[in-house]
Design an enzyme around this catalytic site. Structure first.
Site, mmCIF file in Angstrom:
data_model
loop_
_atom_site.group_PDB
_atom_site.id
_atom_site.type_symbol
_atom_site.label_atom_id
_atom_site.label_comp_id
_atom_site.label_asym_id
_atom_site.label_seq_id
_atom_site.Cartn_x
_atom_site.Cartn_y
_atom_site.Cartn_z
ATOM 1 N N GLU A 142 -0.968 1.455 -5.183
ATOM 2 C CA GLU A 142 -0.770 0.211 -4.441
ATOM 3 C C GLU A 142 -0.694 -0.972 -5.402
ATOM 4 O O GLU A 142 -1.574 -1.145 -6.243
ATOM 5 C CB GLU A 142 -1.934 0.014 -3.467
ATOM 6 C CG GLU A 142 -2.158 1.240 -2.591
ATOM 7 C CD GLU A 142 -3.492 1.202 -1.861
ATOM 8 O OE1 GLU A 142 -3.935 0.111 -1.484
ATOM 9 O OE2 GLU A 142 -4.089 2.266 -1.670
ATOM 10 N N HIS A 180 0.845 -1.211 0.000
ATOM 11 C CA HIS A 180 0.000 0.000 0.000
ATOM 12 C C HIS A 180 0.876 1.255 0.000
ATOM 13 O O HIS A 180 0.938 1.989 1.003
ATOM 14 C CB HIS A 180 -0.862 -0.085 1.264
ATOM 15 C CG HIS A 180 -1.977 0.894 1.392
ATOM 16 N ND1 HIS A 180 -1.835 2.246 1.222
ATOM 17 C CD2 HIS A 180 -3.284 0.711 1.710
ATOM 18 C CE1 HIS A 180 -2.989 2.843 1.427
ATOM 19 N NE2 HIS A 180 -3.890 1.921 1.725
HETATM 20 C C1 BG6 Z 1 -6.989 2.243 0.425
HETATM 21 C C2 BG6 Z 1 -8.462 2.031 0.249
HETATM 22 O O1 BG6 Z 1 -6.303 1.147 -0.078
HETATM 23 O O2 BG6 Z 1 -6.691 2.369 1.823
HETATM 24 C C3 BG6 Z 1 -9.245 3.190 0.883
HETATM 25 O O3 BG6 Z 1 -8.749 1.902 -1.127
HETATM 26 C C4 BG6 Z 1 -8.838 3.333 2.339
HETATM 27 O O4 BG6 Z 1 -10.635 2.962 0.776
HETATM 28 C C5 BG6 Z 1 -7.316 3.472 2.434
HETATM 29 O O5 BG6 Z 1 -9.475 4.460 2.913
HETATM 30 C C6 BG6 Z 1 -6.765 3.635 3.845
HETATM 31 O O6 BG6 Z 1 -7.171 2.586 4.663
HETATM 32 P P1 BG6 Z 1 -6.763 2.544 6.191
HETATM 33 O O7 BG6 Z 1 -7.275 1.245 6.716
HETATM 34 O O8 BG6 Z 1 -5.267 2.623 6.235
HETATM 35 O O9 BG6 Z 1 -7.377 3.757 6.824
#
Ligand code: BG6
Length: 284
Positions: free
Chosen positions: A255, A155
């Site tokens: 990502e 990510h």
């Molecule tokens: C992304 C998603 O990968 O991660 C989003 O597509 C999400 O929808 C984002 O808000 C962050 O997620 P988290 O769990 O780190 O707040």
């Protein structure tokens, strides 16, 4: 050089320095949160309001979303993006490679705790190669005697000078799932940002390029065909944990993922590896 440091609050980090670049990796989450080439600036965005703390995922760098990406399909009460972001990896090996780059391998094995959330036996290895490029490989080994299925993502939060100048290319003509409208669409041109964007691009085989006013970065993926592009924009940023209100202006996530139809079934005793190679490009 690789140095293992314990912060005062017990949080373990690795500091890596070689002729090409420097990097910092947290053992919690197998999470790289700093990568900077010797002749360049920081590539990964990290929220200034995110602390290095046990039990809390770092907001920025490259969180590992595993063994599911997004919501868990069977149980919405389980943590979004899996349980690994707060799991403690251990250092399996680190070495200087022949070309002067540094390889670090971290390992997470299943435990009573992991099996209470996801009842499978596994080894999860994350390998980093710190060089002119940053290479990150996440390998899942299935130690069950049955196949299991995963979705996952590297990510990556990229630092950008100003989101208004950002263009992402390489995804033109690709189908995508828009998580905001829950509809499928096809990307026409380069991606620009004028509002919240949360999309899973599919059938991606080639490199993706991130360009802002100051530089370009090339992202090559292997073992995956989905790419998630995300920027929370103004309102969602205000609701997010460990993010200042203006954070959306200087970050964008691209990502490398196995998501939606690109989920992977791994046979007993087999491996699957997802790789991202991130290369800041020299401008002519
Ligand atoms: C992304 C998603 O990968 O991660 C989003 O597509 C999400 O929808 C984002 O808000 C962050 O997620 P988290 O769990 O780190 O707040």
């Amino acid at each position: 050089m690789v140095v293992l440091k314990k912060l005062e609050n017990g949080f373990d980090i690795l500091e890596i320095d070689n002729e090409f670049a420097s990097a910092k990796i947290a053992l919690q989450g197998g999470h790289i949160y700093h990568y900077e080439r010797a002749d360049d600036k920081q590539v990964l965005w990290v929220s200034p309001s995110s602390d290095l703390e046990l039990g809390k995922a770092i907001r920025g760098g490259i969180p590992l979303c595993w063994p599911w990406f997004g919501m868990n399909k069977e149980d919405e009460n389980l943590p979004q993006h899996g349980f690994v972001r707060t799991s403690l990896f251990h250092l399996e090996s680190s070495q200087k490679l022949e070309d002067g780059s540094t390889q670090v391998i971290l390992l997470l094995c299943d435990s009573k705790e992991s099996r209470s959330v996801w009842n499978h036996r596994f080894e999860l290895r994350v390998e980093f190669i710190i060089s002119d490029s940053l290479e990150i490989k996440l390998t899942t080994k299935n130690l069950d005697d049955q196949p299991f299925t995963i979705t996952q993502a590297l990510h990556t939060y990229f630092e950008v000078s100003n989101i208004n100048d950002v263009k992402i290319t390489g995804l033109e003509e690709k189908p995508y799932f828009d998580a905001l409208t829950t509809k499928g669409c096809v990307q026409k041109d380069a991606i620009i940002f004028e509002q919240e964007v949360d999309r899973v691009y599919q059938e991606v085989q080639d490199a993706v390029f991130l360009k802002d006013a100051t530089r370009s970065i090339q992202i090559n993926n292997q073992g995956s065909s989905s790419v998630v592009v995300w920027n929370p924009w103004i309102e969602k940023t205000k609701r997010m944990s460990a993010m200042n209100d203006d954070a959306y202006k200087t970050m964008v996530c691209i990502e490398s993922a196995n998501a939606l139809d690109d989920e992977r079934s791994i046979q007993a005793q087999e491996n699957h590896t997802i790789t991202a190679i991130i290369t800041p490009l020299k401008e002519d």
